[in-house]
Design an enzyme around this catalytic site. Sequence first.
Site, PDB file in Angstrom:
ATOM      1  CG  ASP A 477      -1.966   1.085   1.168  1.00  0.00           C
ATOM      2  OD1 ASP A 477      -1.778   2.057   0.417  1.00  0.00           O
ATOM      3  OD2 ASP A 477      -2.982   0.971   1.888  1.00  0.00           O
ATOM      4  CG  HIS A 575      20.332  14.973  -9.029  1.00  0.00           C
ATOM      5  ND1 HIS A 575      19.131  14.402  -9.363  1.00  0.00           N
ATOM      6  CD2 HIS A 575      20.636  14.503  -7.800  1.00  0.00           C
ATOM      7  CE1 HIS A 575      18.715  13.632  -8.381  1.00  0.00           C
ATOM      8  NE2 HIS A 575      19.612  13.669  -7.415  1.00  0.00           N
TER       9      HIS A 575
END
Length: 595
Positions: A477, A575
């Site tokens: 979940d 990044h």
Amino acid sequence: MDIRRRPPKPPVNSNGPYPSFHKDPSPSSDDAHRRRTAIAPPKASDALPLPLYLTNAVFFTLFFSVAYYLLHRWRDKIRYNTPLHVVTITELGAIIALIASFIYLLGFFGIDFVQSFISRASGDSWDLADTTDADRNFLINDDHRLVTCSPPPPIVSVAKLPNSEPIVNESLPEEDEEIVKSVIGGVIPSYSLESRLGDCKRAASIRREALQRITGRSIEGLPLDGFDYESILGQCCEMPVGYVQIPVGIAGPLLLDGCEYSVPMATTEGCLVASTNRGCKAMYVSGGATSTVLKDGMTRAPVVRFASARRAAELKFFLENPENFDTLAVVFNRSSRFARLQNVKCTIAGKNAYVRFSCSTGDAMGMNMVSKGVQNVLEFLTDDFPDMDVIGISGNFCSDKKPAAVNWIEGRGKSVVCEAVIRGEIVNKVLKTSVAALVELNMLKNLTGSAIAGSLGGFNAHASNIVSAVFIATGQDPAQNVESSQCITMMEAINDGKDIHISVTMPSIEVGTVGGGTQLASQSACLNLLGVKGASTEAPGMNARRLATIVAGAVLAGELSLMSAIAAGQLVRSHMKYNRSSRDISGATTATTTT
């Protein structure tokens, strides 16, 4: 798609619906009158014989006059002992006039309300058809001539949807086309398509087509084919129209407790898998990590109310009395062959009691299992506490899908601690930083910085990144990432500062290997990759506990890599180099993820 008011439609004759497509160059006074009346909607006051203000004055005067007359006559009858029910013709007429004027005045205050309905009934309705601005500047008079008029004021209560066109699938079978029209018209509820058709994929296709036509928006990029819609019926998702594709990357091998795991991570964040993979490498060449499950118990906490705080306290004493635990356990454990009640804690707030039940649930995450057990106990308690009012099966003292101190302290699901010792040379060569820099950064960022921020269970760099990625890949979940990501990362220099000891403590990892999304094909394949698919054949709950330790081990790898990138000043550079590139980044040695 333009939203406009639709003008009244003219009668159709031999010349078509629009007999004249130009304006008469010399309109008569009657034409001008018709143009004015064609534009002006009818008013409720048009039905009155007198102007509205005169009619109001007449009925106001009549109402107060007859009211005064009747009160005067009533006083006289009381004075002379005349029965009040005996009325003359004059008095009867006054009573009728009073009632009539009262009805009129009562209706007068609602004329504006009535007017709005009359205007709509006369053809002033919504129209969603496409049109140009020039079309909206014409009306047709009684002679069927197009006349210009001022455009209507903009409709501010309805938002326009720019660049939206009706979506129609020309290849749709005729039978399905009729069903789509029925769904759009509200004849067939969209949620009932599966039960009506008996074909889940066909139901999804029809619902998808109806959705596109209603919204005027295409969802062509959302795939429909290649998914087993039968597998989600009644348990995973309602009213499906497709499925979302999320790429799955592999980090590892993760050497944990002497076993190697290839960790599947479903994510759309660049550098996340590469960063975790680098952490796994550093741990692997340093001998791997070890983990311990400290506690395993799912919780549910209903809220009940009594007439007094004393009665609520009596329930607390009853539930927490060790002599009553065995009886409660027998009642609770009837819900499942895997459910085993572990403990019961009760907290009082005035005359309300919050009862937190904790139980083992085997290899299932266990929310439904524990809820059924709680329901059994509540029904049992009504014999001794008939005045108990059950307000809700969940009172948020559980606490599910919310950050809560009770989970941070008491734990929920699997409480796991995972640790590793990374040698100094590995820190330098693989992680490109130093032991001292890592220890200092962890103290100032993860501990002090989080404390200043008032964080609750957030004493880490990015545990939720790894938890979410593994949860999605393995059918957990995703919303339970909230409490499952509660984590404290500790780093300490050992062996005279040469090596570093790193650990993550996660008190509430909520995972399962059976039920829910774990049965879907893709998620089941990822569980199988980890060797924890389905229920354990060795001991109930072993697969779920092993999955929890793998989650903690992956978090440990992710924390180690990101903290090293920050300490070495590589975060932004990595990044910019890899997260914005289309090239394969699997070979990157300094790939990192966002904090």
